[in-house]
Design a protein around this motif. Structure first.
Motif, PDB file in Angstrom:
ATOM      1  N   TRP B 107      -3.314  -3.063  11.089  1.00  0.00           N
ATOM      2  CA  TRP B 107      -1.897  -2.657  11.039  1.00  0.00           C
ATOM      3  C   TRP B 107      -1.707  -1.169  11.297  1.00  0.00           C
ATOM      4  O   TRP B 107      -0.734  -0.762  11.934  1.00  0.00           O
ATOM      5  CB  TRP B 107      -1.265  -3.078   9.709  1.00  0.00           C
ATOM      6  N   SER B 108      -2.632  -0.328  10.791  1.00  0.00           N
ATOM      7  CA  SER B 108      -2.481   1.109  11.064  1.00  0.00           C
ATOM      8  C   SER B 108      -2.706   1.384  12.545  1.00  0.00           C
ATOM      9  O   SER B 108      -2.028   2.217  13.152  1.00  0.00           O
ATOM     10  CB  SER B 108      -3.443   1.944  10.199  1.00  0.00           C
ATOM     11  N   THR B 109      -3.650   0.675  13.155  1.00  0.00           N
ATOM     12  CA  THR B 109      -3.904   0.843  14.588  1.00  0.00           C
ATOM     13  C   THR B 109      -2.669   0.436  15.387  1.00  0.00           C
ATOM     14  O   THR B 109      -2.207   1.163  16.282  1.00  0.00           O
ATOM     15  CB  THR B 109      -5.114  -0.017  15.013  1.00  0.00           C
ATOM     16  N   LEU B 110      -2.125  -0.717  15.046  1.00  0.00           N
ATOM     17  CA  LEU B 110      -0.982  -1.254  15.777  1.00  0.00           C
ATOM     18  C   LEU B 110       0.243  -0.337  15.652  1.00  0.00           C
ATOM     19  O   LEU B 110       0.887   0.003  16.647  1.00  0.00           O
ATOM     20  CB  LEU B 110      -0.687  -2.646  15.221  1.00  0.00           C
ATOM     21  N   LEU B 111       0.565   0.078  14.432  1.00  0.00           N
ATOM     22  CA  LEU B 111       1.754   0.919  14.238  1.00  0.00           C
ATOM     23  C   LEU B 111       1.563   2.314  14.815  1.00  0.00           C
ATOM     24  O   LEU B 111       2.514   2.942  15.273  1.00  0.00           O
ATOM     25  CB  LEU B 111       2.110   1.005  12.753  1.00  0.00           C
ATOM     26  N   SER B 112       0.314   2.801  14.788  1.00  0.00           N
ATOM     27  CA  SER B 112       0.079   4.142  15.339  1.00  0.00           C
ATOM     28  C   SER B 112       0.350   4.163  16.840  1.00  0.00           C
ATOM     29  O   SER B 112       0.682   5.207  17.407  1.00  0.00           O
ATOM     30  CB  SER B 112      -1.353   4.598  15.048  1.00  0.00           C
ATOM     31  N   GLU B 113       0.216   2.996  17.490  1.00  0.00           N
ATOM     32  CA  GLU B 113       0.570   2.888  18.908  1.00  0.00           C
ATOM     33  C   GLU B 113       2.080   2.745  19.077  1.00  0.00           C
ATOM     34  O   GLU B 113       2.703   3.440  19.875  1.00  0.00           O
ATOM     35  CB  GLU B 113      -0.108   1.651  19.540  1.00  0.00           C
ATOM     36  N   LEU B 114       2.661   1.833  18.304  1.00  0.00           N
ATOM     37  CA  LEU B 114       4.078   1.509  18.503  1.00  0.00           C
ATOM     38  C   LEU B 114       4.998   2.671  18.177  1.00  0.00           C
ATOM     39  O   LEU B 114       6.079   2.791  18.742  1.00  0.00           O
ATOM     40  CB  LEU B 114       4.463   0.293  17.641  1.00  0.00           C
ATOM     41  N   LYS B 115       4.589   3.516  17.230  1.00  0.00           N
ATOM     42  CA  LYS B 115       5.455   4.602  16.767  1.00  0.00           C
ATOM     43  C   LYS B 115       4.973   5.973  17.243  1.00  0.00           C
ATOM     44  O   LYS B 115       5.500   7.001  16.788  1.00  0.00           O
ATOM     45  CB  LYS B 115       5.525   4.593  15.239  1.00  0.00           C
ATOM     46  N   ALA B 116       3.980   5.992  18.136  1.00  0.00           N
ATOM     47  CA  ALA B 116       3.410   7.278  18.551  1.00  0.00           C
ATOM     48  C   ALA B 116       4.458   8.198  19.160  1.00  0.00           C
ATOM     49  O   ALA B 116       4.454   9.408  18.912  1.00  0.00           O
ATOM     50  CB  ALA B 116       2.262   7.050  19.526  1.00  0.00           C
ATOM     51  N   ASN B 117       5.365   7.624  19.930  1.00  0.00           N
ATOM     52  CA  ASN B 117       6.347   8.475  20.604  1.00  0.00           C
ATOM     53  C   ASN B 117       7.324   9.156  19.650  1.00  0.00           C
ATOM     54  O   ASN B 117       7.919  10.167  19.997  1.00  0.00           O
ATOM     55  CB  ASN B 117       7.119   7.659  21.645  1.00  0.00           C
ATOM     56  N   GLN B 118       7.483   8.618  18.446  1.00  0.00           N
ATOM     57  CA  GLN B 118       8.328   9.281  17.448  1.00  0.00           C
ATOM     58  C   GLN B 118       7.545  10.333  16.664  1.00  0.00           C
ATOM     59  O   GLN B 118       8.104  11.011  15.817  1.00  0.00           O
ATOM     60  CB  GLN B 118       8.929   8.282  16.461  1.00  0.00           C
ATOM     61  N   GLY B 119       6.244  10.408  16.895  1.00  0.00           N
ATOM     62  CA  GLY B 119       5.428  11.411  16.207  1.00  0.00           C
ATOM     63  C   GLY B 119       5.119  11.071  14.768  1.00  0.00           C
ATOM     64  O   GLY B 119       4.467  11.854  14.067  1.00  0.00           O
ATOM     65  N   GLY B 120       5.553   9.913  14.340  1.00  0.00           N
ATOM     66  CA  GLY B 120       5.260   9.515  12.961  1.00  0.00           C
ATOM     67  C   GLY B 120       6.092   8.330  12.549  1.00  0.00           C
ATOM     68  O   GLY B 120       6.837   7.756  13.361  1.00  0.00           O
ATOM     69  N   LEU B 121       5.939   7.988  11.295  1.00  0.00           N
ATOM     70  CA  LEU B 121       6.499   6.758  10.750  1.00  0.00           C
ATOM     71  C   LEU B 121       7.182   7.103   9.443  1.00  0.00           C
ATOM     72  O   LEU B 121       6.607   7.770   8.592  1.00  0.00           O
ATOM     73  CB  LEU B 121       5.314   5.834  10.481  1.00  0.00           C
ATOM     74  N   SER B 122       8.416   6.653   9.287  1.00  0.00           N
ATOM     75  CA  SER B 122       9.141   6.902   8.048  1.00  0.00           C
ATOM     76  C   SER B 122       9.121   5.637   7.198  1.00  0.00           C
ATOM     77  O   SER B 122       9.453   4.562   7.683  1.00  0.00           O
ATOM     78  CB  SER B 122      10.572   7.291   8.409  1.00  0.00           C
ATOM     79  N   ILE B 123       8.697   5.772   5.953  1.00  0.00           N
ATOM     80  CA  ILE B 123       8.621   4.612   5.043  1.00  0.00           C
ATOM     81  C   ILE B 123       9.484   4.924   3.831  1.00  0.00           C
ATOM     82  O   ILE B 123       9.222   5.887   3.125  1.00  0.00           O
ATOM     83  CB  ILE B 123       7.169   4.353   4.580  1.00  0.00           C
ATOM     84  N   GLU B 124      10.516   4.094   3.586  1.00  0.00           N
ATOM     85  CA  GLU B 124      11.362   4.413   2.441  1.00  0.00           C
ATOM     86  C   GLU B 124      11.947   3.170   1.779  1.00  0.00           C
ATOM     87  O   GLU B 124      12.099   2.124   2.418  1.00  0.00           O
ATOM     88  CB  GLU B 124      12.499   5.335   2.854  1.00  0.00           C
ATOM     89  N   GLY B 125      12.253   3.328   0.502  1.00  0.00           N
ATOM     90  CA  GLY B 125      12.956   2.270  -0.220  1.00  0.00           C
ATOM     91  C   GLY B 125      12.053   1.250  -0.882  1.00  0.00           C
ATOM     92  O   GLY B 125      12.534   0.283  -1.471  1.00  0.00           O
ATOM     93  N   TYR B 126      10.747   1.433  -0.809  1.00  0.00           N
ATOM     94  CA  TYR B 126       9.817   0.459  -1.378  1.00  0.00           C
ATOM     95  C   TYR B 126       9.261   0.922  -2.729  1.00  0.00           C
ATOM     96  O   TYR B 126       8.823   2.070  -2.867  1.00  0.00           O
ATOM     97  CB  TYR B 126       8.644   0.220  -0.416  1.00  0.00           C
ATOM     98  N   GLU B 127       9.199   0.011  -3.676  1.00  0.00           N
ATOM     99  CA  GLU B 127       8.630   0.305  -4.993  1.00  0.00           C
ATOM    100  C   GLU B 127       7.195   0.818  -4.872  1.00  0.00           C
ATOM    101  O   GLU B 127       6.765   1.678  -5.624  1.00  0.00           O
ATOM    102  CB  GLU B 127       8.659  -0.964  -5.863  1.00  0.00           C
ATOM    103  N   MET B 128       6.452   0.259  -3.919  1.00  0.00           N
ATOM    104  CA  MET B 128       5.045   0.622  -3.761  1.00  0.00           C
ATOM    105  C   MET B 128       4.858   2.131  -3.538  1.00  0.00           C
ATOM    106  O   MET B 128       3.793   2.675  -3.830  1.00  0.00           O
ATOM    107  CB  MET B 128       4.427  -0.140  -2.595  1.00  0.00           C
ATOM    108  N   LEU B 129       5.892   2.798  -3.005  1.00  0.00           N
ATOM    109  CA  LEU B 129       5.801   4.246  -2.774  1.00  0.00           C
ATOM    110  C   LEU B 129       5.501   4.995  -4.072  1.00  0.00           C
ATOM    111  O   LEU B 129       4.923   6.092  -4.049  1.00  0.00           O
ATOM    112  CB  LEU B 129       7.108   4.753  -2.150  1.00  0.00           C
ATOM    113  N   LYS B 130       5.910   4.413  -5.203  1.00  0.00           N
ATOM    114  CA  LYS B 130       5.677   5.071  -6.492  1.00  0.00           C
ATOM    115  C   LYS B 130       4.188   5.208  -6.822  1.00  0.00           C
ATOM    116  O   LYS B 130       3.822   5.948  -7.736  1.00  0.00           O
ATOM    117  CB  LYS B 130       6.380   4.315  -7.614  1.00  0.00           C
ATOM    118  N   GLY B 131       3.348   4.474  -6.094  1.00  0.00           N
ATOM    119  CA  GLY B 131       1.909   4.621  -6.294  1.00  0.00           C
ATOM    120  C   GLY B 131       1.356   5.896  -5.675  1.00  0.00           C
ATOM    121  O   GLY B 131       0.211   6.263  -5.911  1.00  0.00           O
ATOM    122  N   LEU B 132       2.169   6.584  -4.881  1.00  0.00           N
ATOM    123  CA  LEU B 132       1.727   7.851  -4.273  1.00  0.00           C
ATOM    124  C   LEU B 132       1.928   8.987  -5.283  1.00  0.00           C
ATOM    125  O   LEU B 132       2.968   9.056  -5.955  1.00  0.00           O
ATOM    126  CB  LEU B 132       2.525   8.134  -2.995  1.00  0.00           C
TER     127      LEU B 132
END
Lengths: 229, 229, 229, 229
Positions: B107-132
């Motif tokens: 999944w990291s390989t796949l998304l790193s290709e699909l979102k490369a042109n945006q220079g990154g990936l925004s992840i928001e609104g998920y409870e799992m983020l609280k583990g960071l």
């Protein structure tokens, strides 16, 4: 090498092969008795240790590995090798590979159908490619040929052999609707090649589901541009 | 700290790293000898315990963890670290991270290709983020930068370092077509970050397959509206 | 019940909970220290055995299970329960459930986003539904409510409680972008409910990817017609 | 066969069945107490060893396997068999199968819905088909009938029996929204059939997600052309 040494070498190879087979079965690459795994025992004459046919790989023990001669016949065991042993012998003889691993995975099966009309699959721009023998950069284009499946092992072996002579740098090939063949200088390298190619096939397979809708067309072009620089 | 203490500390770190590596390999995040895992042994001078290069992680033992100095050279072992050790040293030195984990997932390989042109990936609104580390609500927007992959580790390290200085709050980054880097105050925290980010990348990756058809456009807008409140 | 009996009962519960937690972590439903698992130890006053907060579930031992009182405070341990313990206490008190299991899976997260605007998810016509307590036919329509996620546990608990009073027959609910809550008469039943609901969420999630294109519209209508007979 | 022999035979069968059940549960094909697994103990009269109803398969022990008579009643145990035992008895009696395995997988559930209106699923051209008893080439078309699910086991058993008499060459069938039934000459063969059919259902299920968009139409036509040669 005396008889005891030979026996110990075969035993070590058989243990290693059966361990790889169990691990691949657990990953879903050799379920339903599918998959064949072999390694060279002697070069002159060429003999292989190979999984016997029709065996459940989930609990495979070394006792189910047989030694076969250049004609694919079992040398000391009542167990038989698969008819595909002929392909293993050809690859070991033609390419000098000391281990040949053949898996049946969902993604290799799926892509071998989807890309059959192109005659193969091009994989490029991925870091994982560096796990293939002799590849030192992600800016590599790996060609994975796809052959029509056949039950005529003599004809299939000749067809594959002719192709491999034209493309000696490939690290594996797909049989359509069937699975992956790859190899290496030893069992560990061949195992690494299976894991690398199965990983990349999963990436490509999941990408097809997205890419065919054009969603990632731009990203793809970008990747190709980078890879071609 | 005397010599024996140092040895025991290194041994504990090596055991912990190899356990994490085996578990990640089993999850499919470090197959085909991919992935590098490190932890700080001493700060002054900076030395790391790190997985040696080209090792199968499925049965990794602590003996295959090497100690490297600030230049990335092995200190006592004949085993070598990966060229990517330079990135580990930079992250440990620049961010004060005591553990750096680098995985190769589908999944990291796949998304790193699909979102490369945006220079990154925004992840928001998920409870799992609280583990960071330092995140206490799901209403958080995590920016995961994507860098073009490179085999020039000095240049790549400098590029990433410059970005991390501008975005000191990120918890990881992707290398395009390559994989994920994340880190933590200790091995356990870094392991948690891998699991959190890989989980969220799988969610995002599966969402792309649906979302690109517009099927979930409304749901997405709703989520963003909530997250932005 | 004397002190020794109580201790043994708690110990049995803690062992069972930690075993379930490890198994769910292995399935990917409680990675990154996510998930909370509890069971009733005493009813009057209500006390729970519950996983302590911030613990890696992959190797969870019974020592990391704490006993909490009706206010959610640890009774004998220095370990703390998650703030979500309040939801566990409410469910145990309100519904008479003796075990409450909360998982974070990819499919529950994904569907909780996609279906949030409908306020829930309807699951019907599947044999697996018979694994839910009191359901004796596949011709059952299960309503799985979805609540907006919140860090205000008091408010969230009150909101969920009000809904559960209106829909006392539900077997679980989703928190948006967060995960699944389900429960049972004992730990085994609650575990069964997790497995049933996670299975059905995966089926529904994979169906969305196909169904949104209209490909299975006819099949779906057929299924609904059967289920409504 | 004296009483001790019979007991040992039953014990061996029960051990084998419970091992298969644990492995299938681990693969996600028998979660939430779903799935039933049986094998013939005696032919005249027909008695089966079968998993008792409502049992978690993740840690199934041989003690949870019961022996049932031709009416589906437990012979010596207080444990009950599932109501679906009637289907197992019919298949064992009608087809002479010595083992019957019934799984609940995500892909069988999904495809049984999507293809219900066609009354079944055609699988052809795959090497994996050779793992089915009596199939010696990938150029085989396997028909997997789909029946409407029902809680009326007598009616369902009669319906399936009538179909199996018309199509004696099938190796399994699907119940809609429910799961897969397959069988074999012994437990190992039936296990192989489960693995083969579940593998092919996953391939078909993933292909549907791509194929419905027409992306692989050409590839498919090519495959069919080959298979029909």
């Amino acid at each position: 090498m005396d008889a005891l040494d030979k026996k110990m070498q075969f035993s070590n190879i058989a243990n290693h092969l059966s361990q790889v087979a169990r691990e691949f079965c657990q990953r879903g690459w050799a379920v339903g008795t599918s998959g064949n795994f072999s390694a060279v025992v002697t070069r002159d004459p060429l003999t292989l240790a190979i999984t016997s046919t029709g065996i459940d790989k989930s609990a495979l023990r070394a006792e189910k590995i047989v030694q076969i001669d250049e004609q694919g016949n079992s040398m000391e065991s009542s167990l038989r090798a698969s008819a595909e042993a002929r392909l293993h012998l050809m690859i070991a003889g033609e390419l000098g590979a000391n281990a040949v691993l053949h898996t049946h995975s969902v993604w290799s099966t799926l892509l071998s159908e989807l890309k059959a009309n192109q005659g193969g699959l091009s994989i490029e721009g991925y870091e994982m490619l560096k796990g293939l023998r002799g590849v030192s950069t992600h800016q590599h284009r790996e060609w994975l040929p796809i052959f029509e499946n056949s039950q005529d092992m003599a004809a299939l072996s000749d067809l594959v052999k002719a192709q491999l002579r034209q493309n000696p740098n490939v690290h594996g090939f797909l049989l359509r609707g069937h699975g992956l063949y790859t190899w290496g200088g030893d069992i560990s390298e061949a195992k690494r090649h299976v894991e690398i190619l199965e990983f990349l096939l999963e990436v490509m397979g999941r990408m097809v589901g997205i890419d065919d809708r054009g969603a990632s067309a731009v990203a793809y072009e970008g990747r190709l541009a980078v890879a071609k620089r």
